[in-house]
Design a protein around this motif. Sequence first.
Motif, short mmCIF file in Angstrom:
data_model
loop_
_atom_site.label_atom_id
_atom_site.label_comp_id
_atom_site.label_asym_id
_atom_site.label_seq_id
_atom_site.Cartn_x
_atom_site.Cartn_y
_atom_site.Cartn_z
N MET A 274 -3.81 13.47 -1.94
CA MET A 274 -5.21 13.05 -2.15
C MET A 274 -5.89 12.67 -0.83
O MET A 274 -7.05 12.31 -0.81
N GLY A 275 -5.10 12.62 0.24
CA GLY A 275 -5.74 12.41 1.55
C GLY A 275 -5.80 10.98 2.06
O GLY A 275 -6.43 10.73 3.09
N GLY A 276 -5.16 10.04 1.40
CA GLY A 276 -5.16 8.67 1.92
C GLY A 276 -4.54 8.63 3.31
O GLY A 276 -3.67 9.44 3.62
N ASP A 277 -5.02 7.73 4.16
CA ASP A 277 -4.47 7.63 5.52
C ASP A 277 -4.64 6.21 6.07
O ASP A 277 -5.22 5.34 5.40
N ILE A 278 -4.11 6.02 7.27
CA ILE A 278 -4.14 4.66 7.85
C ILE A 278 -5.56 4.24 8.24
O ILE A 278 -5.91 3.07 8.14
N PHE A 279 -6.39 5.22 8.62
CA PHE A 279 -7.78 4.86 8.92
C PHE A 279 -8.45 4.28 7.68
O PHE A 279 -9.30 3.39 7.77
N GLY A 280 -8.06 4.81 6.53
CA GLY A 280 -8.61 4.29 5.26
C GLY A 280 -8.28 2.81 5.09
O GLY A 280 -9.07 2.04 4.53
N ILE A 281 -7.10 2.42 5.57
CA ILE A 281 -6.72 1.00 5.48
C ILE A 281 -7.54 0.18 6.47
O ILE A 281 -8.09 -0.87 6.14
N ILE B 197 0.83 -1.21 0.00
CA ILE B 197 0.00 0.00 0.00
C ILE B 197 0.87 1.26 0.00
O ILE B 197 1.80 1.38 0.79
N PHE B 198 0.55 2.16 -0.89
CA PHE B 198 1.13 3.50 -0.91
C PHE B 198 0.09 4.35 -0.16
O PHE B 198 -0.96 4.69 -0.74
N ALA C 11 -6.87 4.86 0.59
CA ALA C 11 -8.23 5.27 0.96
C ALA C 11 -8.16 6.40 1.98
O ALA C 11 -7.31 6.39 2.87
N ASN C 12 -9.06 7.35 1.83
CA ASN C 12 -9.12 8.48 2.76
C ASN C 12 -10.17 8.16 3.83
O ASN C 12 -11.36 8.27 3.60
N GLY C 13 -9.67 7.75 5.00
CA GLY C 13 -10.58 7.33 6.06
C GLY C 13 -11.08 8.49 6.91
O GLY C 13 -12.16 8.43 7.49
N LEU D 226 -3.86 0.87 16.13
CA LEU D 226 -5.16 0.27 15.83
C LEU D 226 -5.05 -0.68 14.63
O LEU D 226 -5.60 -1.79 14.64
N LEU D 227 -4.34 -0.23 13.62
CA LEU D 227 -4.20 -1.07 12.42
C LEU D 227 -3.52 -2.39 12.77
O LEU D 227 -3.99 -3.47 12.37
N VAL D 228 -2.42 -2.31 13.52
CA VAL D 228 -1.70 -3.55 13.85
C VAL D 228 -2.60 -4.48 14.66
O VAL D 228 -2.70 -5.67 14.38
N GLU D 229 -3.29 -3.89 15.65
CA GLU D 229 -4.17 -4.72 16.48
C GLU D 229 -5.22 -5.43 15.64
O GLU D 229 -5.42 -6.64 15.74
N LYS D 230 -5.89 -4.65 14.81
CA LYS D 230 -6.98 -5.23 14.00
C LYS D 230 -6.44 -6.24 13.00
O LYS D 230 -7.02 -7.30 12.79
N ALA D 231 -5.32 -5.89 12.37
CA ALA D 231 -4.75 -6.79 11.37
C ALA D 231 -4.35 -8.11 12.04
O ALA D 231 -4.66 -9.19 11.54
N HIS D 232 -3.68 -8.01 13.18
CA HIS D 232 -3.23 -9.22 13.87
C HIS D 232 -4.41 -10.12 14.25
O HIS D 232 -4.30 -11.34 14.19
#
Length: 610
Positions: free
Chosen positions: A193-200, A163-164, A169-171, A249-255
């Motif tokens: 363009m506003g993409g961020d980690i919340f978008g992921i 992911i770039f 995705a702009n979350g 949050l991303l790591v927790e959810k992904a794991h």
Amino acid sequence: ITKSALHHIPKSQMAYAYDKDTLHIRMRSAIGEVKKVTLWIGDPYKWEDGGLGGNLEGGNVNSIWTGGERHEMILEGQIELFDCWFCEFTPPHKRARYGFILEDMTGNERLFFGEKHIEVIKNSTDETKVLMNLGNLFCFPFLNQIDVLTVPNWVKTTVWYQIFPERFANGRPNISPKNVEPWGSTPTGSNFMGGDIFGIIDNLDYLIDLGITGIYLCPIFTASANHKYDTIDYYNIDPHFGGNEALKLLVEKAHKHGIKIMLDAVFNHSGANFPKWLDVVKNGEQSIYKDWFWINRFPVHLNDLEEEIDYWNLPYETFSNVANMPKLNTENPECKAFLLDVATYWIKEFDIDGWRLDVANEIDHQFWRDFRKCVKAIKPDCYILGEIWHDGNPWVRGDQYDALMNYPLATAINAFISHRTITAKQFMQDLDQARINYPRQANEVMFNLLDSHDTDRLLSLCNGNKHSAKLAYLLLFLQPGSPCIYYGGEIGLDGKKQGSIEGARKCMQWDIQKQGIDLKNYIKRLIELRKIEPDLHLHELTWLDIGNDDNCIGLQKGSTLILINNSLTDKIFHLSNHLTGQHQELITNKPYQLESTTTIPGLCGCIFKI
Ligand code: ARE
């Protein structure tokens, strides 16, 4: 047999420990000249009367070495000029002396290839003499476990998604940069363009449904440019991407869903707004950070108003000739300690699973040796992946990286499938070359890709032909190692660099009507097959003789038969009898009748379970 073509180097990719018990031995001879290679190998201390010492040739003159055993080598691969042979051996006491007995195609010529001489073997008396000459054997002195390249097991079955972040995705529009442009605007080197980690995080379900099990994130630390390769703050995630909480949050959810997270370590250079660099700019020679960088002369300040900056004569070293990326001096103890702390911080505090090392080969080996020690000490199965486009062998010998971004593979698949510039035979050789260059355990966790944020997108390389793109993905998924899909590749996002337009970094297309669903289903099936058919990522493969055609390939991997027709029209494949009969085609999951002459349609690849 061409003697000058014979090649072997102990303690290299040609003789290395695969695990704590197993040695892998490879040797090379001129292509097509040798019918059989036998490895003569055994313990150097096994003597008839236990006698050690004696003459310089090894051993006591009066005793006989009884250590040697014979093992036939397999043909592991063929490259442009050479045949490459392979053998696995488990030395009972972890030591070995060895040499190679070669037989030519006619069986008339036999040679012994040893460390010091190549001897002609004419008769059995010759043979005994030659094989017993310990002084001419190669030496693998001891299999020391601590030196073995030990790689994280989980990577062997991981399917990556790159992911770039600025473009996925702009979350949270409220944290986007002020000058953000509408989602889907033309991507340039400088716009946002506003993409961020919340978008992921918001789209994790999409990734789970696709079946991927690892996410590689391009840089996310605070930085100026949209690509974030110009780091300002190594301890804080860019606020426009959501800050540190977003990564947590991303790591927790992904794991929770078994998905690993790999970050980009940009340690070769900092950005021009890195506080320590700003200190050097301000205080020049008086700066306590002056030795953190490679300064040629002071002052280092560039006058922006100066019309012509001589990029070949900058006052300091940089990445490429990019003035706002001053090169860090990783030899400087303080700078090194700082970066190593960064490396462990994100593992300790955020539990990330891997580091992709940017411009990995321009940083000193000592740095990477210490990096491995620090990282593996706190997370032994953290994946260390070097970004090297060329031969990266010196970095995967056990003390630095686990594996490399497999650009040679990307180049080979694209040359064969996308550009159609090489023949099937050259393609097979390129693939063999990419494998035999590395220890097997590195191959098992290679990061295999077709495209990335640094290249044109696959579909553009294929001139928009989705059938070709499918074939390229199929070949990618057949390699040992872990395949990576560059975001949007699965739905047929295209894009290439054109002047200032960074086409390969365009926004993800979330409008389902505009997504290439057929391609996506195909890739989903490939991901699924990798999970249910482990033979597909076996290291061992056999190229089949399916009739000479520059565009067709047949290969066998364990219980699977793969037929690929890269020509635009139907082609006939000649199959040996043991492969014929009714078999399940795994991509379509339909039965298929294979005859000794089987027709495969143009631009089509099939996997049969045999
Ligand atoms: C941008 C523009 C360029 C422009 C440049 C200078 O895209 O067109 O020339 O600015 O103004 C990051 C950004 C880039 C940015 C660059 C500089 O992503 O967009 O360029 O910073 O600001 C070699 C290195 C390899 C490196 C590639 C790019 O060996 O390490 O070049 N890749 C990493 C990242 C990049 C990143 C950086 C390094 C810098 O993956 O994204 O760039 O942090 C051949 C050679 C390889 C060469 C390869 C690609 O195969 O053999 O050595 O890789 O081509 O060029």
